[in-house]
Design an enzyme around this catalytic site. Sequence first.
Site, PDB file in Angstrom:
ATOM      1  CG  LEU A  43      -2.002  -1.048   1.287  1.00  0.00           C
ATOM      2  CD1 LEU A  43      -2.645  -1.067   2.650  1.00  0.00           C
ATOM      3  CD2 LEU A  43      -3.046  -0.771   0.216  1.00  0.00           C
ATOM      4  N   GLY A  44       2.014   1.129   0.632  1.00  0.00           N
ATOM      5  CA  GLY A  44       2.902   2.273   0.687  1.00  0.00           C
ATOM      6  C   GLY A  44       4.101   1.936   1.541  1.00  0.00           C
ATOM      7  N   GLY A  91       6.212   3.719   4.422  1.00  0.00           N
ATOM      8  CA  GLY A  91       6.296   4.869   5.314  1.00  0.00           C
ATOM      9  C   GLY A  91       7.691   5.032   5.876  1.00  0.00           C
ATOM     10  N   GLY A  92       7.763   5.827   6.893  1.00  0.00           N
ATOM     11  CA  GLY A  92       9.054   6.079   7.513  1.00  0.00           C
ATOM     12  C   GLY A  92       9.614   4.849   8.192  1.00  0.00           C
ATOM     13  CG  PHE A  93       8.203   3.694  11.351  1.00  0.00           C
ATOM     14  CD1 PHE A  93       9.271   4.035  12.164  1.00  0.00           C
ATOM     15  CD2 PHE A  93       7.084   4.497  11.331  1.00  0.00           C
ATOM     16  CE1 PHE A  93       9.203   5.147  12.964  1.00  0.00           C
ATOM     17  CE2 PHE A  93       7.016   5.605  12.141  1.00  0.00           C
ATOM     18  CZ  PHE A  93       8.076   5.948  12.955  1.00  0.00           C
ATOM     19  N   GLY A  94       8.600   1.429   7.400  1.00  0.00           N
ATOM     20  CA  GLY A  94       8.631   0.211   6.610  1.00  0.00           C
ATOM     21  C   GLY A  94       7.428   0.151   5.688  1.00  0.00           C
ATOM     22  CB  VAL A 122       1.712  -0.188   4.701  1.00  0.00           C
ATOM     23  CG1 VAL A 122       0.367  -0.569   5.291  1.00  0.00           C
ATOM     24  CG2 VAL A 122       2.448   0.760   5.633  1.00  0.00           C
ATOM     25  CE  LYS A 131       3.538   2.099   9.824  1.00  0.00           C
ATOM     26  NZ  LYS A 131       3.290   3.041  10.915  1.00  0.00           N
ATOM     27  CG  ASP A 176       5.583  11.984  11.836  1.00  0.00           C
ATOM     28  OD1 ASP A 176       5.820  13.118  11.368  1.00  0.00           O
ATOM     29  OD2 ASP A 176       5.918  10.927  11.271  1.00  0.00           O
TER      30      ASP A 176
END
Length: 700
Positions: A371-372, A374-377, A379, A394, A490
């Site tokens: 799906l995308g 992000g800053g952490f990993g 999804v 995620k 955030d």
Amino acid sequence: MEVVGILLKLDEMMQLKQVKQQFRVLLWILMVELATSATVDSFIFNNGFTGTKLILNGIASITENGVLRLTNDTEQSTGHAIYPTPFHFVQPSTGKAISFSTTFVFAMIPQDPVYYGHGMAFFISPTTNFSTAMASQWLGLFNVNDNGDSSDHIVAIELDTILNHEFDIDSNHLGIDINNLKSNLSHHAGYFDDYTGDFRNLSLVSGEPMQVWVEYDGGEMKLNVTISPIQMQKPKRPLLSLVVNLSSILLDPMFIGFASSTGTVVASHNLLGWSFKMNGTAEALNLSALPSLPEAVLLNEKGKRWYLTTLLPVVVSVVLFIGIVVFIIFMLRRINFSNLLEDWELQYGPHRFSYKTLVIATNGFNDKFILGAGGFGRVYKGVLLKCNTEIAVKKVSHESKQGMTEFVSEIITLGQLRHRNLVRLLGYCRHKDELLLVYEFMRNGSLDKFLYHQDKPTLNWAQRFHIIKGVASGIEYLHQNSVKAVIHRDIKTSNVLLDSELNGRLSDFGLARLCDHNTDPTTTKVAGTLGYIAPELSRTGRPTTLTDVFAFGVLMLEVACGRKPINPYKEEANQISLMDWVAENWQKGTILDTIDSRLEVEGYIVCEIELVLKLGLLCSHPLPESRPSMRQVVQYLNGDTQLPPLSLAYLSFRVLALQQNAGIDLYPISGTIDSFVQSSDQPSEIIAEPYSDEGFRCRV
Ligand SMILES: *[C@@H]1O[C@H](CO)[C@@H](O)[C@H](O)[C@H]1NC(C)=O
Ligand SMILES: *[C@@H]1O[C@H](CO)[C@@H](O)[C@H](O)[C@H]1NC(C)=O
Ligand SMILES: *[C@@H]1O[C@H](CO)[C@@H](O)[C@H](O)[C@H]1NC(C)=O
Ligand SMILES: *[C@@H]1O[C@H](CO)[C@@H](O)[C@H](O)[C@H]1NC(C)=O
């Protein structure tokens, strides 16, 4: 008279001498007859062969304990043992072969359980001279030239343990050989069970003593051969039964004995006992009196050694291998499908998913379902098959300690929080270095996509306002309503997800920290996204509810204007910072020029937009104490409270800043700003310093 008398006496004396002579001859003949008939009829060797006068040829020898060893482990050798006196197998008057019977106990001890010698044979032969006989397959009986020659006059019972394709049926058989190693009759070694009639295999080279009976019935001209293990009674049905007229083969006299051979592979061929009788049944061997094999011990040793050197390592390695495989599978399963348990995990146990479930749900974390990132990993989208629920998974790498901390933080935070404007965490899973968070699936993705991506439909104002109010309510809940005040840290458009009804839902609580109500939050690492970081946050590194308010202010401006907080590539310098640009326009009285050109602005909408823009400016006030609380923000947005006029100080600060520095100041601009996550490792990039009497300036 006297002369006549002397002559008579002389005659008498002469006659007596003749008689005596005749008598002597008779006596001698008688004695010879007696002697020969007594010795030649039968014999039995029951207590070993020590001291017997057997003729030994080749490598045949008698061991210390009396075993007749035809061959030892010498390669390419033959060994013979022959009874020293020949027997008369043929009736002189009729020329017919006489019945005979013999039985013996043998044991073949292979040097190696897989490779062994060629075997042995009982034979009847006109000669004791086997000097021309060959070893290996020739069994010490024949050679290449005389095999099959009818002038050999050899009858043999072979116990053959190597398959020679010229002669043999298999590598473990008994055969009746007449002048030829190609048996007239042969059979796989074994015997027929007396009761069932079933054939039972025997292995000649098992090392076990076995008994063989060879019997010839002169009347029926039938030669029977029987074999059985030593413990057994002689089986009734012979293994081999051949009608053969031995009269033409057997000469008179004939020697009997044993021959044996080794080849490149060897075995010791041993005779433990032997009994023979002409014209009758051989005396039964007393099996308990037989000498024991020296190898009985040795064999066990050998066997043991074999187990130790070959079997044991194999077994051990197999067991080890299986053990390791099982262990690995177990560990993999452990690592894969269950995870280390920790206190906080126990506390929030119900949220735990098995890795397997998530693998299945996401099609093995298929890239197609991303799906995308992000800053952490990444999804991933998934579907829980059980309840047919769509989820977002995620994947957070927690190789770094920071990741783990953030994960735990997020779990704890989300475990406690329930609000319609927060993305619900359904559960989590730990797998190796990864942490997996399972969220409700938000059909419409993140807000920033709607604002900036061309392929998404434009949100109308009502939708935008609804989203802003929702997010505000979510942040207010975080700040005020929950047991512990949660600072999101955030807040940005990409962390606002839209559900199927286009409700704004805050996500990514990865940076949230718990802090108690009314206590000064502990200083933590500066984290957040550039453009949303309040000036005092970059200066003190202390996130507060007011730094969240600042970020939300930026977000409100973004939604209303449809622009990113920082637009470094704008040609007009005053448009680089969205906030400054809005502030400037507000001051000039042209605030409506800043709103998203895609919005159709009509009627009362203008008031709402103005409200949002002004509130945005107020929230993103450089001075934290001038910002409203989230509760107030919600009240302003709902129209419950009138928005206060913006302070002159704020404006003058802004304008001054713009005039002096051409408006670049509050937001550092470098690199890919909107995706850049500021961490404590790069604090030097933002230097906040006191500016004039009431404001701050932030410089790169
Ligand atoms: C085999 O027997 C022969 C004759 O008794 C002897 O010379 C030889 O050393 C023996 N070989 C082995 C390997 O036992
Ligand atoms: C005996 O051995 C032969 C030849 O190896 C084999 O064909 C047969 O099946 C065996 N019979 C039994 C009962 O083991
Ligand atoms: C057996 O062989 C001998 C010698 O060749 C012969 O005289 C005799 O007739 C044979 N007996 C039978 C029953 O064939
Ligand atoms: C067989 O031999 C054993 C041991 O030498 C002896 O004790 C036993 O009496 C013998 N049996 C017969 C029937 O000769």
